[in-house]
Design an enzyme around this catalytic site. Structure first.
Site, PDB file in Angstrom:
ATOM      1  CD  GLU A 245      63.925  51.423  25.536  1.00 53.26           C
ATOM      2  OE1 GLU A 245      65.000  51.100  24.816  1.00 53.26           O
ATOM      3  OE2 GLU A 245      63.672  51.750  26.647  1.00 53.26           O
ATOM      4  CE  LYS A 261      70.011  52.885  29.587  1.00 48.19           C
ATOM      5  NZ  LYS A 261      69.629  52.511  30.879  1.00 48.19           N
TER       6      LYS A 261
END
Length: 444
Positions: A245, A261
């Site tokens: 990420e 997410k």
């Protein structure tokens, strides 16, 4: 200040870094080589270092700005990072920005900074290495580049597949305790206190005598490559990460963040794998969880970006890694004139994807349920002398502490809890996220 680049023949980044595995301040930023991960970097012997502990007075990222100094020129078409600062902001550094009064980690400082004037840049697209040197004049820059080039000579004799460095890795508490914590967070959500919180579990262990953290990193990087793999050997400490990420990046004033997410495990065969990917894409729960964090990040970026410039060009992109599928969104903006990466960090830290919404209240909930996170869910970054910047969210990350008998380690894995979360499913998600690190440390 002068900058010099010298082209060299290819050598594996892992092989180069392995030669300096026990040297404090040696660092490897290892990309997966695809897309934005074209470049990897290795550096050692920083020109300056700084550590900000719990007792130090600095309340923001002023140390970073001071270490970078005035903006310096870079070479067009060369690697994005051409010398500058590599830094690590622990999760608890957030207390200096918008204080929720977090307990501090006993072993890790809030902020670590090191300025590197010599480095090796590995171009995965062309299979070339560039030795980069900076100095006050051309002679000093040439000397720094030559020093970096000489590091390649030490990479002979690298063991490509080291043995697992640990015999065991244990969860700090039973899975039932985590499920109870998830149920408690759902009650807080139902009561209107928060909308989402990222709650984690911890695994701990010790390395076998004579083993070091780099063995875990080498195994992890080969088995589970990621855009933001990193190894940083600090005095008495070591960081091993294979984060997928991006936190925030700046390139010529353009800002980008890519929150993750939504997660599913990879399937045992292509049909099962495709079914799990389709399930994730169709999940209203995961999409809502992702959208909450997108809105949070839009708000954070709006604090330092030109009004009207914050956009969301991509929502819910399916991105697949060796162990998991993820939903990834992208938020962009343009920095206000006169602001820099340090201002952006102060506005957005800690990452929204690993806190929750509203951010400050979610952090208070997390602090009541977890021990200090330290590096985990903080950020590792490089800050170029030209103002450009890139950083990862330190998920999928293990923290090592050197002790009298060897090395201890810990790592965490979390899940975003929302109103319709199922405690057993969230516990299973943490175990999927922890799997690659467990295998790197102890074997299959």
């Amino acid at each position: 200040m002068s900058v010099v680049l010298k082209a060299l023949d290819w050598r594996e980044p892992l092989a180069v870094a392995a030669a300096f595995a026990d040297e404090p301040w040696a660092v490897l930023l290892l990309s997966s080589g695809a897309g934005a991960g074209r470049w990897s970097y290795f550096a050692r012997r920083p020109a300056a270092t700084a550590q900000v502990g719990r007792e130090d007075g600095d309340g923001d990222f002023a140390r970073l700005r001071a270490m970078l100094g005035p903006r310096r020129p870079t070479i067009a078409g060369a690697p994005p990072f051409q010398g500058g600062v590599i830094g690590l902001a622990a999760y608890e550094f957030a207390d200096r920005l918008e204080p929720p009064r977090l307990p501090r980690d006993a072993d890790w400082p809030d902020l670590v900074l090191a300025r590197y004037d010599a480095l090796l840049a590995f171009d995965h697209e062309t299979g070339a290495i560039l030795a980069l040197g900076r100095g006050e004049d051309a002679r000093a820059a040439n000397h720094a580049a030559d020093e970096a080039a000489a590091w390649l000579d030490a990479s002979k004799g690298y063991i490509a597949d080291p043995d697992p460095p640990a015999a065991a890795c244990e969860a700090s508490s039973p899975g039932a305790c985590y499920e109870a914590a998830v149920a408690g967070v759902k009650m807080r959500i139902a009561g209107g206190e928060i909308f989402q919180a990222n709650i984690a579990r911890r695994w701990t262990g010790t390395l076998t005598p004579g083993a070091g953290p780099f063995a875990a990193f080498a195994r992890l990087a080969r088995a589970s490559p990621a855009p933001y793999c990193a190894w940083w050997r600090l005095p008495g400490l070591a960081l091993v990460s294979h984060s997928p990420e991006r936190f925030i990046a700046v390139a010529d004033g353009a800002v980008e963040t890519s929150p993750i997410k939504g997660t599913r495990p990879r399937g045992a065969n292509p049909a099962e794998d495709n079914a799990l990917a389709r399930e994730l894409l169709a999940s209203e729960k995961d999409r809502a969880e992702n959208l909450m964090i997108v809105d949070l990040m839009r708000n954070d970026l709006s604090r330092v970006c030109v009004p009207g410039s914050v956009k969301t060009p991509r929502l819910f992109d399916l991105t697949s890694y060796p162990a998991v599928h993820h939903l990834v969104s992208t938020v962009t903006g343009r920095l206000e004139e006169g602001l820099d990466a340090a201002d952006l960090l102060a506005a957005a830290f800690p990452p929204g994807s690993i806190t929750g919404a509203p951010k400050i209240q979610a952090m208070k909930v997390i602090a009541a349920l977890e021990p200090p996170r330290g590096p985990w869910c903080g950020t590792l970054f490089w800050a170029g002398l030209d103002g450009d910047f890139d950083s990862s969210v330190l998920i999928r990350t293990a923290a090592f502490v050197e002790e009298a008998g060897g090395w201890s380690f810990r790592f965490d894995a979390g899940a975003g809890i929302v109103a319709d979360s199922d405690p057993a499913s969230e516990r299973a998600e943490t175990e999927v996220k922890a799997l690659a690190l467990r295998r790197a440390l102890t074997g299959p």
